[in-house]
Design a protein around this motif. Structure first.
Motif, PDB file in Angstrom:
ATOM      1  N   ARG A   5       4.771 -30.557  28.895  1.00 53.47           N
ATOM      2  CA  ARG A   5       5.930 -31.003  28.145  1.00 53.47           C
ATOM      3  C   ARG A   5       5.520 -31.907  26.999  1.00 53.47           C
ATOM      4  N   THR A   6       4.228 -32.041  26.764  1.00 52.71           N
ATOM      5  CA  THR A   6       3.726 -32.846  25.673  1.00 52.71           C
ATOM      6  C   THR A   6       4.134 -32.213  24.352  1.00 52.71           C
ATOM      7  N   ARG A   7       4.544 -33.034  23.398  1.00 52.98           N
ATOM      8  CA  ARG A   7       4.901 -32.517  22.076  1.00 52.98           C
ATOM      9  C   ARG A   7       3.687 -31.854  21.448  1.00 52.98           C
ATOM     10  N   ILE A   8       3.860 -30.628  21.024  1.00 54.64           N
ATOM     11  CA  ILE A   8       2.749 -29.852  20.493  1.00 54.64           C
ATOM     12  C   ILE A   8       2.447 -30.301  19.065  1.00 54.64           C
ATOM     13  N   ARG A   9       1.189 -30.653  18.824  1.00 59.47           N
ATOM     14  CA  ARG A   9       0.776 -31.113  17.509  1.00 59.47           C
ATOM     15  C   ARG A   9      -0.398 -30.319  16.941  1.00 59.47           C
ATOM     16  N   LYS A  10      -1.092 -29.560  17.775  1.00 56.62           N
ATOM     17  CA  LYS A  10      -2.328 -28.910  17.341  1.00 56.62           C
ATOM     18  C   LYS A  10      -2.156 -27.396  17.206  1.00 56.62           C
ATOM     19  N   ALA A  11      -2.726 -26.889  16.128  1.00 57.08           N
ATOM     20  CA  ALA A  11      -2.738 -25.452  15.887  1.00 57.08           C
ATOM     21  C   ALA A  11      -4.174 -24.973  15.756  1.00 57.08           C
ATOM     22  N   GLU A 154       8.533 -26.100  25.074  1.00 57.22           N
ATOM     23  CA  GLU A 154       8.914 -27.441  25.500  1.00 57.22           C
ATOM     24  C   GLU A 154      10.020 -27.400  26.545  1.00 57.22           C
ATOM     25  N   GLU A 155      10.832 -26.354  26.511  1.00 59.13           N
ATOM     26  CA  GLU A 155      11.903 -26.204  27.507  1.00 59.13           C
ATOM     27  C   GLU A 155      11.383 -25.652  28.826  1.00 59.13           C
ATOM     28  N   HIS A 156      10.513 -24.646  28.769  1.00 60.75           N
ATOM     29  CA  HIS A 156      10.105 -23.928  29.977  1.00 60.75           C
ATOM     30  C   HIS A 156       8.690 -24.256  30.448  1.00 60.75           C
ATOM     31  N   GLY A 157       7.858 -24.871  29.584  1.00 56.51           N
ATOM     32  CA  GLY A 157       6.461 -25.055  29.926  1.00 56.51           C
ATOM     33  C   GLY A 157       5.708 -23.745  29.843  1.00 56.51           C
ATOM     34  N   GLY A 158       4.495 -23.730  30.359  1.00 55.35           N
ATOM     35  CA  GLY A 158       3.709 -22.505  30.352  1.00 55.35           C
ATOM     36  C   GLY A 158       3.329 -22.083  28.948  1.00 55.35           C
ATOM     37  N   SER A 159       3.276 -20.774  28.727  1.00 60.85           N
ATOM     38  CA  SER A 159       2.862 -20.205  27.447  1.00 60.85           C
ATOM     39  C   SER A 159       3.973 -19.340  26.870  1.00 60.85           C
ATOM     40  N   VAL A 160       3.943 -19.178  25.568  1.00 62.28           N
ATOM     41  CA  VAL A 160       4.948 -18.385  24.864  1.00 62.28           C
ATOM     42  C   VAL A 160       4.221 -17.485  23.876  1.00 62.28           C
ATOM     43  N   ILE A 161       4.589 -16.211  23.848  1.00 59.73           N
ATOM     44  CA  ILE A 161       3.993 -15.276  22.903  1.00 59.73           C
ATOM     45  C   ILE A 161       5.081 -14.705  22.001  1.00 59.73           C
ATOM     46  N   ALA A 162       4.691 -14.320  20.807  1.00 56.67           N
ATOM     47  CA  ALA A 162       5.627 -13.699  19.868  1.00 56.67           C
ATOM     48  C   ALA A 162       5.630 -12.195  20.087  1.00 56.67           C
ATOM     49  N   LEU A 163       6.820 -11.631  20.181  1.00 57.26           N
ATOM     50  CA  LEU A 163       6.981 -10.194  20.399  1.00 57.26           C
ATOM     51  C   LEU A 163       7.869  -9.604  19.314  1.00 57.26           C
ATOM     52  N   MET A 164       7.664  -8.334  19.046  1.00 53.65           N
ATOM     53  CA  MET A 164       8.462  -7.649  18.041  1.00 53.65           C
ATOM     54  C   MET A 164       8.634  -6.198  18.457  1.00 53.65           C
ATOM     55  N   HIS A 253       6.547 -16.730  28.624  1.00 56.62           N
ATOM     56  CA  HIS A 253       7.767 -16.235  27.999  1.00 56.62           C
ATOM     57  C   HIS A 253       7.433 -15.588  26.665  1.00 56.62           C
ATOM     58  N   GLY A 254       8.344 -14.787  26.181  1.00 58.36           N
ATOM     59  CA  GLY A 254       8.182 -14.178  24.871  1.00 58.36           C
ATOM     60  C   GLY A 254       9.398 -14.467  24.010  1.00 58.36           C
ATOM     61  N   VAL A 255       9.172 -14.724  22.747  1.00 58.41           N
ATOM     62  CA  VAL A 255      10.248 -14.828  21.765  1.00 58.41           C
ATOM     63  C   VAL A 255      10.249 -13.532  20.972  1.00 58.41           C
ATOM     64  N   VAL A 256      11.375 -12.816  21.023  1.00 62.74           N
ATOM     65  CA  VAL A 256      11.486 -11.533  20.338  1.00 62.74           C
ATOM     66  C   VAL A 256      11.906 -11.805  18.895  1.00 62.74           C
ATOM     67  N   PHE A 257      11.008 -11.539  17.990  1.00 62.41           N
ATOM     68  CA  PHE A 257      11.189 -11.882  16.578  1.00 62.41           C
ATOM     69  C   PHE A 257      11.825 -10.717  15.833  1.00 62.41           C
ATOM     70  N   LYS A 258      12.876 -11.004  15.074  1.00 61.84           N
ATOM     71  CA  LYS A 258      13.566  -9.973  14.304  1.00 61.84           C
ATOM     72  C   LYS A 258      13.556 -10.293  12.813  1.00 61.84           C
ATOM     73  N   GLY A 259      12.709 -11.238  12.410  1.00 60.75           N
ATOM     74  CA  GLY A 259      12.678 -11.659  11.025  1.00 60.75           C
ATOM     75  C   GLY A 259      11.678 -10.888  10.193  1.00 60.75           C
ATOM     76  N   ARG A 260      11.315 -11.511   9.068  1.00 64.31           N
ATOM     77  CA  ARG A 260      10.423 -10.879   8.092  1.00 64.31           C
ATOM     78  C   ARG A 260       8.971 -11.236   8.390  1.00 64.31           C
ATOM     79  N   ARG A 261       8.165 -10.191   8.538  1.00 66.99           N
ATOM     80  CA  ARG A 261       6.747 -10.341   8.842  1.00 66.99           C
ATOM     81  C   ARG A 261       5.954  -9.490   7.860  1.00 66.99           C
TER      82      ARG A 261
END
Length: 300
Positions: A5-11, A154-164, A253-261
């Motif tokens: 739940r640590t605020r993410i600062r590093k990329a 930050e809500e769920h913890g764990g890892s999140v991947i981008a999906l399309m 978890h996955g975030v399903v992206f519908k934007g411009r890529r």
């Protein structure tokens, strides 16, 4: 399970690839430095990380990648020359890249795949969740994908991947996710991942694109991950292990992206990305679109 739940600062930005699809242009120039209109592709990626609140950026590089470091460093001679000319507009654009973020660099050395590149970031990242951004995928800043992924982590913890969602016939070009819906329309729970499956065997048409927010537990999994497809250590294989057993490092978890890529990893898509972005520029768009209409009309 690792509670993150640590605020993410590093990329982390893996940038050690050879860019063989763009030879001979990339013989002496890193593919990440190829211009997209008038900025190198890598600058768009760093800007995206900073916009999402990730001001500490580690670039994983390799041989012949020194121009990446130079681009995000100060160029005092150039700045002084522009200052003497009173060219404040270009001076600001030159200084912009060096003022973007706190930049760090580590060499991958032996290019053993994306999973190995991410593992090279372990000493810098430590026990904090972090983001991984691949330079071949440019995400339009009007569609804040990474910021949304940070919120989900930050809500769920764990890892999140981008999906399309992609054409099912094209899913063999990507990593693919088996997923179930959640209470949020754009968020799914990932139960399995397959690297470049045969379309007939793919669990869905949800393709993994180049954005990840990862729990640090992924490092220990990567250390134990054997080389997979192509003889490389695949990040997808490590994420598959995390998805199969949430007790290791939380759910995936996955975030399903519908934007411009904009895909700059392929020569044709690279050219299309330049055209699309140039058309949307206020300073270039009107004249360029007028020329493009005329050119297309003549060619038709």
């Amino acid at each position: 399970m690792t509670e993150s739940r640590t605020r993410i600062r590093k990329a982390v930005i893996p940038a050690a690839g050879l860019g063989t699809r763009f030879l001979p242009a990339t013989k002496a120039t890193p593919k990440e430095m190829l211009p997209v209109v008038d900025k190198p592709a890598i600058q768009y990626v760093v800007e995206e990380a900073v916009t999402a609140g990730l001001s500490d950026v580690l670039m994983v590089t390799g041989r012949n990648k020194r121009p990446l470091e130079d681009h995000f460093d100060r160029n005092y001679e150039l700045e002084e020359a522009l200052s003497r000319k009173g060219d404040q507009s270009r001076l600001a654009r030159v200084q912009e890249s060096s003022d973007l973020a706190t930049m760090h660099y580590v060499r991958q050395g032996d290019p053993r795949g994306l999973g190995h590149a991410v593992l090279c970031a372990a000493p810098h990242v430590g026990d904090q969740p972090f983001a991984v951004l691949l330079g071949d995928d440019l995400i339009d800043p009007r569609d804040p994908l990474l910021r949304r992924m940070v919120e989900v982590q930050e809500e769920h913890g764990g890892s999140v991947i981008a999906l399309m969602e992609v054409d099912p016939a094209q899913i063999g070009l990507y990593g693919c996710a088996a997923a179930t819906p959640t209470g949020d329309d754009d968020v799914v729970t990932v139960s399995d991942l397959v690297e470049k499956p045969d379309p007939a065997d793919a669990p869905s048409n949800l393709a993994i694109i180049g954005r990840y927010v990862l729990d640090p537990a992924v490092f220990e999994v990567l250390r134990k991950t054997e080389p997979g497809r192509g003889g490389e250590i695949q990040l997808t294989d490590a994420l598959q292990a995390l998805a199969a057993d949430p007790s290791i490092g939380g759910p995936v978890h996955g975030v399903v992206f519908k934007g411009r890529r904009y895909d700059t990893g392929d020569r044709g898509d690279y050219l299309r990305a330049i055209v699309r972005l140039a058309c949307e520029r206020e300073d270039l768009g009107p004249d360029f679109k007028a020329w493009l209409r005329s050119y297309v009309t003549e060619e038709m």
